[in-house]
Design an enzyme around this catalytic site. Structure first.
Site, short mmCIF file in Angstrom:
data_model
loop_
_atom_site.label_atom_id
_atom_site.label_comp_id
_atom_site.label_asym_id
_atom_site.label_seq_id
_atom_site.Cartn_x
_atom_site.Cartn_y
_atom_site.Cartn_z
N GLY A 72 0.84 -1.19 0.00
CA GLY A 72 0.00 0.00 0.00
C GLY A 72 0.88 1.24 0.00
N GLN A 186 -7.51 0.24 4.16
CA GLN A 186 -8.38 -0.36 5.19
C GLN A 186 -9.82 -0.52 4.71
OE1 GLN A 186 -7.42 -1.69 8.00
NE2 GLN A 186 -5.34 -0.89 8.19
N SER A 206 -3.74 -2.78 -0.57
CA SER A 206 -2.66 -3.69 -0.22
C SER A 206 -3.21 -5.07 0.15
CB SER A 206 -1.96 -3.07 1.00
OG SER A 206 -0.85 -3.83 1.38
N GLY A 207 -2.62 -6.13 -0.44
CA GLY A 207 -3.16 -7.47 -0.27
C GLY A 207 -3.14 -8.01 1.16
N HIS A 208 -2.14 -7.60 1.94
CA HIS A 208 -2.01 -8.25 3.25
C HIS A 208 -3.07 -7.81 4.26
CE1 HIS A 208 -0.01 -5.16 5.91
NE2 HIS A 208 0.29 -4.61 4.76
N THR A 244 10.93 -7.04 -11.40
CA THR A 244 10.23 -8.27 -11.78
C THR A 244 8.99 -8.44 -10.91
OG1 THR A 244 12.34 -9.24 -12.39
CG2 THR A 244 10.51 -10.77 -12.02
N CYS A 332 2.72 0.45 12.17
CA CYS A 332 4.14 0.76 11.96
C CYS A 332 4.74 1.44 13.19
CB CYS A 332 4.34 1.60 10.71
SG CYS A 332 3.03 2.73 10.39
N1 PLP Z 1 -2.69 3.07 4.54
C1 PLP Z 1 -3.36 2.58 5.57
C2 PLP Z 1 -4.68 3.18 5.94
C3 PLP Z 1 -2.84 1.50 6.29
O1 PLP Z 1 -3.53 1.00 7.32
C4 PLP Z 1 -1.59 0.96 5.89
C5 PLP Z 1 -0.99 -0.15 6.67
O2 PLP Z 1 -1.25 -0.33 7.84
C6 PLP Z 1 -0.94 1.50 4.79
C7 PLP Z 1 -1.52 2.56 4.14
C8 PLP Z 1 0.35 0.93 4.31
O3 PLP Z 1 0.14 -0.31 3.68
P1 PLP Z 1 1.33 -1.35 3.55
O4 PLP Z 1 1.57 -1.91 4.90
O5 PLP Z 1 0.84 -2.36 2.57
O6 PLP Z 1 2.49 -0.58 3.03
#
Ligand code: PLP
Length: 388
Positions: A72, A186, A206-208, A244, A332
């Protein structure tokens, strides 16, 4: 002791069907998707099928751009920095102005800071203490040189959902050329979404966050938009993202969306009902707790509360000992206590921020997990309160 995972907003465990697919791709598709021989061609087909699936999942048009990235954060950086860099190359004498909110994820805020340091004009729109965006402030801040507005779909810390449809409709009324970007990290996989309902030019996810492996993200952009790459190298992904492609991660992400699509009615109903149960049980078993963020317009899986008389880091540590994983602030920041810029933007006082904790439920949360967690939160809180 069983572990009870209540931090689905930080990341989600990989769905077993996705895992099976990813392992099989890792084993059976070893080629570089840019190679012209059979191993490369078959990997390329997987990627293009995934792109096609994601395009239709989003309700995008055939010519719109779907760029695969690593996360993301990367998608957001490409959207924001890529757009501004392209604009600057075309308009050498003009200083672009970009707008976002004070409560975005650091991926947006730090990309904004980066651009600010290179001379771009920026504006951060405030929220009120219910977590609502000050839309009038946003509309008034639009200037002749405003080229982009970025507003998230849902906040990762509080779960507050922003009315992005209304926000961007109003923005577009003032100037339809302003690029509307949304961080939907989210949102996608938690809320029913189609581009048909939202006037967005770009979006990132973002996939995770929806049961796919870490390491794959998407930037969508509308046909006709231009951006510069931020990673330079080969010509993958329309020349916008060198490197890649992560074949297994990309196909895993598409598979995870397919599973969500298939089960979404049932899943969203379950999350909503378990979210309410968690909320009701918490508030009826403990005095002195306050919900952070918007009371109604929020992701049903997210409960961010402040517990009077208890520091979040102490509570988190004690809950971890009881087998419960939760979070204070965004993922984070986890591991060290950094005052949440999101809660600060609500105007909450220091003690409310320092006693805030986020629980986020997901696909494998059970009623028993919720009962166990509420009990543990209650017991731990009463113990900690009696010590101070
Ligand atoms: N944006 C939001 C609202 C998020 O919650 C997060 C991750 O917690 C991100 C961006 C960043 O995504 P990624 O962890 O895939 O870099």
């Amino acid at each position: 002791m069983p572990r009870i995972y209540l931090d689905y907003n930080a990341t989600t465990p990989v769905d077993p069907s996705v895992l099976k697919e990813v392992c099989s791709i890792l084993k059976n598709y070893p080629g570089n998707p840019s190679s012209v021989y059979e191993e490369g061609r078959s990997a390329r087909i997987l990627i293009e099928d995934s792109r096609q699936f994601i395009r239709s999942f989003l309700g995008a048009n055939q010519k719109d751009g779907i760029i695969f990235t690593s996360s993301g954060s990367e998608s957001i950086n490409l959207a924001l920095i890529g757009t501004v860099n392209f604009y600057r190359r075309q308009n050498k004498k003009s200083i672009p102005h970009i707008i976002t909110t004070a409560v975005e994820h650091p991926a947006v805020l730090n990309a904004f800071k980066f651009l600010e340091n290179s001379g771009v004009e920026t504006t951060y729109i405030r929220i009120n203490n219910s977590g609502e965006l000050m839309l009038d402030e946003l509309l008034l801040s639009i200037k002749k040189n405003t080229i982009l507005v970025s507003v998230m779909g849902a906040n990762n810390e509080t779960g507050t959902i922003f009315p992005i449809r209304r926000i961007f409709e109003q923005v577009k009324k003032i100037n339809e050329n302003i690029i509307a970007h949304s961080d939907l990290v989210q949102f996608i996989g938690k809320v029913d979404f189609s581009l048909k309902d939202f006037p967005l030019d770009m979006l990132s996810f973002s996939g995770h966050k929806f049961y796919a492996p870490k390491g794959a993200g998407v930037l969508y952009f509308k046909k006709g938009l231009h951006l510069d790459p931020i990673i330079h190298g080969g010509h993958q992904e329309r020349g916008l993202r060198a490197g890649t492609e992560n074949t297994a991660g990309i196909a895993g992400m598409a598979k995870a969306l397919e599973i969500f699509e298939k089960n979404k009615e049932q899943e969203l109903k379950k999350i909503s009902s378990y979210g309410s149960m968690f909320f009701d049980m918490l508030f009826s078993s403990l005095e002195g707790i306050r919900l952070n963020g918007h009371p109604v317009n929020r992701l049903k899986n997210t409960i961010n509360i402040s517990i009077d008389g208890v520091k979040s880091e102490t509570l988190l540590f004690n809950l971890d000992l009881c087998g419960i994983s939760a979070s204070a602030g965004s993922a984070c920041n986890a591991g060290k206590f950094v005052k949440s810029h999101v809660l600060e933007a609500h105007g909450y006082d220091r003690s409310r921020i320092e006693s805030s904790i986020r629980f986020s439920i997901g696909r494998w949360t059970t009623e028993a997990d919720i009962e166990y967690a509420v009990n543990a939160i209650k017991k731990t809180t009463l113990k900690l309160r009696s010590m101070t």
